[in-house]
Design an enzyme around this catalytic site. Structure first.
Site, PDB file in Angstrom:
ATOM      1  N   HIS A  20       5.612   8.482  -3.098  1.00 27.08           N
ATOM      2  CA  HIS A  20       6.304   8.155  -1.850  1.00 27.08           C
ATOM      3  C   HIS A  20       7.591   7.419  -2.172  1.00 27.08           C
ATOM      4  O   HIS A  20       7.866   7.127  -3.342  1.00 27.08           O
ATOM      5  CB  HIS A  20       5.423   7.283  -0.941  1.00 27.08           C
ATOM      6  CG  HIS A  20       5.127   5.920  -1.516  1.00 27.08           C
ATOM      7  ND1 HIS A  20       4.017   5.660  -2.286  1.00 27.08           N
ATOM      8  CD2 HIS A  20       5.813   4.740  -1.474  1.00 27.08           C
ATOM      9  CE1 HIS A  20       4.022   4.389  -2.668  1.00 27.08           C
ATOM     10  NE2 HIS A  20       5.108   3.798  -2.190  1.00 27.08           N
ATOM     11  N   HIS A  40       0.721   6.388   2.661  1.00 20.64           N
ATOM     12  CA  HIS A  40       2.116   6.653   3.003  1.00 20.64           C
ATOM     13  C   HIS A  40       2.709   7.746   2.139  1.00 20.64           C
ATOM     14  O   HIS A  40       2.471   7.830   0.948  1.00 20.64           O
ATOM     15  CB  HIS A  40       2.997   5.404   2.962  1.00 20.64           C
ATOM     16  CG  HIS A  40       2.878   4.540   1.740  1.00 20.64           C
ATOM     17  ND1 HIS A  40       1.735   4.414   0.992  1.00 20.64           N
ATOM     18  CD2 HIS A  40       3.788   3.730   1.143  1.00 20.64           C
ATOM     19  CE1 HIS A  40       1.945   3.566  -0.004  1.00 20.64           C
ATOM     20  NE2 HIS A  40       3.178   3.143   0.055  1.00 20.64           N
ATOM     21  N   HIS A 100      12.475   1.628  -3.133  1.00 24.87           N
ATOM     22  CA  HIS A 100      11.853   2.141  -4.357  1.00 24.87           C
ATOM     23  C   HIS A 100      11.361   3.562  -4.176  1.00 24.87           C
ATOM     24  O   HIS A 100      11.115   4.011  -3.071  1.00 24.87           O
ATOM     25  CB  HIS A 100      10.690   1.250  -4.815  1.00 24.87           C
ATOM     26  CG  HIS A 100       9.489   1.254  -3.917  1.00 24.87           C
ATOM     27  ND1 HIS A 100       9.289   0.353  -2.902  1.00 24.87           N
ATOM     28  CD2 HIS A 100       8.392   2.061  -3.884  1.00 24.87           C
ATOM     29  CE1 HIS A 100       8.140   0.593  -2.295  1.00 24.87           C
ATOM     30  NE2 HIS A 100       7.570   1.634  -2.868  1.00 24.87           N
ATOM     31  N   TYR A 156       6.348  -3.309  -9.218  1.00 23.35           N
ATOM     32  CA  TYR A 156       7.724  -2.918  -8.929  1.00 23.35           C
ATOM     33  C   TYR A 156       8.558  -3.226 -10.161  1.00 23.35           C
ATOM     34  O   TYR A 156       8.472  -4.331 -10.711  1.00 23.35           O
ATOM     35  CB  TYR A 156       8.305  -3.741  -7.783  1.00 23.35           C
ATOM     36  CG  TYR A 156       7.866  -3.367  -6.383  1.00 23.35           C
ATOM     37  CD1 TYR A 156       7.576  -2.057  -6.022  1.00 23.35           C
ATOM     38  CD2 TYR A 156       7.790  -4.352  -5.405  1.00 23.35           C
ATOM     39  CE1 TYR A 156       7.204  -1.739  -4.726  1.00 23.35           C
ATOM     40  CE2 TYR A 156       7.418  -4.042  -4.100  1.00 23.35           C
ATOM     41  CZ  TYR A 156       7.129  -2.734  -3.769  1.00 23.35           C
ATOM     42  OH  TYR A 156       6.771  -2.439  -2.490  1.00 23.35           O
ATOM     43  N   GLU A 171       8.187   2.159  -8.544  1.00 23.87           N
ATOM     44  CA  GLU A 171       6.865   1.545  -8.457  1.00 23.87           C
ATOM     45  C   GLU A 171       5.867   2.397  -9.228  1.00 23.87           C
ATOM     46  O   GLU A 171       5.932   3.630  -9.194  1.00 23.87           O
ATOM     47  CB  GLU A 171       6.424   1.460  -6.983  1.00 23.87           C
ATOM     48  CG  GLU A 171       5.030   0.866  -6.798  1.00 23.87           C
ATOM     49  CD  GLU A 171       4.601   0.780  -5.332  1.00 23.87           C
ATOM     50  OE1 GLU A 171       4.862   1.728  -4.575  1.00 23.87           O
ATOM     51  OE2 GLU A 171       4.004  -0.248  -4.948  1.00 23.87           O
ATOM     52  N   HIS A 204      -0.900  -4.892  -3.149  1.00 24.83           N
ATOM     53  CA  HIS A 204      -0.334  -5.040  -1.814  1.00 24.83           C
ATOM     54  C   HIS A 204      -1.470  -5.242  -0.810  1.00 24.83           C
ATOM     55  O   HIS A 204      -2.485  -4.538  -0.870  1.00 24.83           O
ATOM     56  CB  HIS A 204       0.383  -3.758  -1.377  1.00 24.83           C
ATOM     57  CG  HIS A 204       1.627  -3.420  -2.130  1.00 24.83           C
ATOM     58  ND1 HIS A 204       2.632  -4.317  -2.398  1.00 24.83           N
ATOM     59  CD2 HIS A 204       2.058  -2.241  -2.644  1.00 24.83           C
ATOM     60  CE1 HIS A 204       3.612  -3.705  -3.040  1.00 24.83           C
ATOM     61  NE2 HIS A 204       3.290  -2.448  -3.217  1.00 24.83           N
TER      62      HIS A 204
END
Lengths: 132, 309
Positions: B154, B201, B216, B257, B267, B248
C-alpha cells in the site's frame, strides 16, 4: 561528489580536524561533531535536538539550516524542491547533506522548527471541510 | 468472482536523487528484483512473490517524491467502465497507451484532488514469481535475499483536499474505509485507511497543507520476526530508520518506517486483520494518534506528521 560550501568564508581545503565544535544559534547549544559524517548524524548521535531530524537523505528538508560561519562540504544531493542555487550560495543547506570541516555556527530554519516549537502533542492543522 | 473492479496497488513510481544509489538500496538491501530499464531511464523492480512484471519504478530527478501510483483492475471491461464512471463523476482522465510503461497495457490516468497522479490498468505481463504454476515449492532463494518483502502492499499519500479524494476512491473506485483518524472536532478526517480488498489498507490518505506528497510506500513481510530481521538488515546497511520496529495501533500492523537514499519513506510491514466492506470502520481521535502510530511506545513521533517527500 564533493562541492564546496560558501557561507561567507574562504575557499575550503581538504584538511579538517577529526572533530569540530558546532554551535546551534537558535538554542545556543554546542556539539562536538565528527568531520567524516553528516552534520545531522553528528547532532543526532549526541542527542542534540536543536536541528529537527527528518529523512537524513536529502529529500524532506526538515533539517534545513543556514550556516552562518565555518567551512563545510556537501557530500550528497539535496532535493531541489527545497534547496535552490541561491540557497546553496548563501549557505542554506540540508544538515544531512553536508559535513563540517571547521567549527560551525548554524541556524535551524526548517519548517519543522516551527512545528516543534508549537507542538502540544498531536496538534494537527486541519485545513479542509468536514467529513461528508 | 467476488473481488472485482480495482484489485490492488500494482505500481508506484518514485523520484530519486541518485538513481544507482537507490537501485542498490531497493534491489540489494530491500531485496527486490530488477526486471527492466526503459528509454526514459526508469528502472523497474518487483518483489519476489509478485507475478506481474514490476511494482516499483525509480526515476532520476532533482526532487524526491512520488510521480504516480497505479492500481490493477480485473479486466479491460472494468477499465473502460471505471474510466466512464470517473468522467461521469467529473474527474478528467487521459489514456496512456500500452507500452509507455514496459509490459503494461493501456492506463487510465487522473490527478486526484490531493495532487497525485493515479492510474488504473488491466494488463501487465505475468513474469511469474520464479516458482512453478504446477506443484510449486513454497519459496525459493529469492525469498531470503535482502529484506525480501513478498509484495508492494500500500501507500500513504498526503495533500490538501482529502475529502474530495476520499469521494473518488469510495464513490467511484469501490474502496471502503477500514479505519479513520479524526481531528479534535470529531468530524474532520485527518487520515483514512481505505481497502479495495480484504487488506486493512490498499491506500491510506492524510490531510496535509501541501499537495502531491508521499508519506510512504509499504512492502509486505510475512511475519513480525521478518520485520525485526528487516531492521537488522537496515542497520547493517546504514539505512536511515524513522520509526520502529514496533506495532501500529491503527491497522495493527507490525512496522518499520525507513528512508531510501533520497529521503522517500518506505515501510516494511506485516500483520493487520481481514477487512470486509460490511464491517463498521474503526475510528481514532487525534489525541490517540501516539498509540495509533506506535502502540508499544505510545508517543507521538513528530516526523510522522512533518516529514514527507
Amino acid at each position: 561528489m564533493e562541492m564546496a560550501g560558501e557561507a561567507n568564508i574562504q575557499p575550503q581545503t581538504a584538511e579538517a580536524p577529526a572533530f569540530v565544535t558546532v554551535t546551534i544559534l537558535n538554542s545556543g547549544e554546542t556539539c562536538r561533531c565528527r568531520t567524516d559524517e553528516s552534520l545531522i548524524e553528528g547532532l543526532r548521535r549526541m542527542g542534540k535536538r536543536g536541528v529537527p531530524i527528518g529523512c537524513r537523505n536529502g529529500g524532506c528538508s526538515v533539517c534545513r539550516i543556514e550556516i552562518v560561519s565555518g567551512r563545510y562540504a556537501a557530500h550528497r544531493k539535496m532535493s531541489r524542491e527545497y534547496v535552490s542555487d541561491e540557497d546553496l550560495a548563501a549557505g542554506r543547506v540540508l544538515a544531512c547533506c553536508v559535513k563540517p570541516l571547521s567549527a560551525l555556527a548554524i541556524l535551524a530554519i526548517g519548517k519543522m522548527g516551527k512545528a516543534l516549537a508549537a507542538s502540544a502533542a498531536g496538534e494537527v492543522k486541519a485545513t479542509g471541510a468536514e467529513r461528508p | 468472482m467476488a473481488l472485482t473492479g480495482v484489485l490492488r496497488p500494482g505500481h508506484a513510481q518514485l523520484r530519486v536523487l541518485d538513481l544507482e544509489a537507490d537501485v542498490k538500496l531497493y534491489r540489494d538491501v530491500l531485496g527486490l528484483e530488477e526486471t527492466g530499464r526503459d528509454s526514459f531511464g526508469r528502472v523497474y523492480l518487483k518483489a519476489w512473490d509478485e507475478r506481474d512484471h514490476h511494482s516499483l519504478l525509480l526515476r532520476q530527478a532533482d526532487q524526491a517524491g512520488i510521480d504516480l501510483m497505479g492500481f490493477k483492475v480485473d479486466s479491460i471491461a472494468s477499465l473502460d467502465r471505471l474510466e466512464a464512471d470517473l468522467n461521469a463523476f467529473g474527474v478528467k482522465t487521459e489514456r496512456v497507451p500500452a507500452g509507455e510503461m514496459l509490459n503494461t497495457g493501456d492506463r487510465v490516468r487522473f490527478v486526484s484532488p490531493m495532487g497525485h497522479t493515479i492510474e488504473l490498468y488491466a494488463e501487465k505481463k505475468d513474469v511469474g514469481n520464479g516458482l512453478s504454476y504446477e506443484n510449486p515449492p513454497p519459496w525459493n532463494a529469492a525469498a531470503e535475499r535482502g529484506i525480501a518483502p513478498a509484495r508492494l502492499d500500500h501507500a500513504l499519500l498526503g495533500g490538501v483536499d482529502l475529502d474530495g479524494t476520499i469521494d473518488i476512491f469510495t464513490k467511484v473506485l469501490g474502496f471502503f474505509p477500514v479505519e479513520i483518524l479524526y481531528a479534535e472536532d470529531g468530524k474532520t478526517v485527518v487520515a483514512i485507511w481505505l481497502s479495495c480488498s480484504c487488506k486493512t489498507h490498499d491506500l491510506a490518505l492524510i490531510r496535509l497543507p501541501e499537495n502531491g506528497k508521499l508519506h510512504h510506500v509499504s512492502f509486505w513481510l510475512d511475519s513480525w520476526e521478518r520485520v525485526l530481521r528487516a531492521g537488522d538488515i537496515m542497520s547493517m546497511n546504514n539505512v536511515s530508520v524513522d520509526i520502529g520496529p514496533t506495532r501500529h495501533g491503527i491497522t495493527r500492523g507490525a512496522t518499520i518506517y525507513a528512508f531510501d537514499r533520497s529521503g522517500n519513506r518506505f515501510e516494511t510491514f506485516s500483520g493487520g486483520y481481514g477487512a470486509y466492506p460490511d464491517m463498521k470502520p474503526i475510528v481514532w481521535s487525534i489525541d490517540h494518534l501516539p498509540e495509533g502510530l506506535d502502540y508499544v511506545q505510545r508517543k507521538l513521533h513528530q516526523s510522522f506528521l512533518t516529514v514527507f517527500s
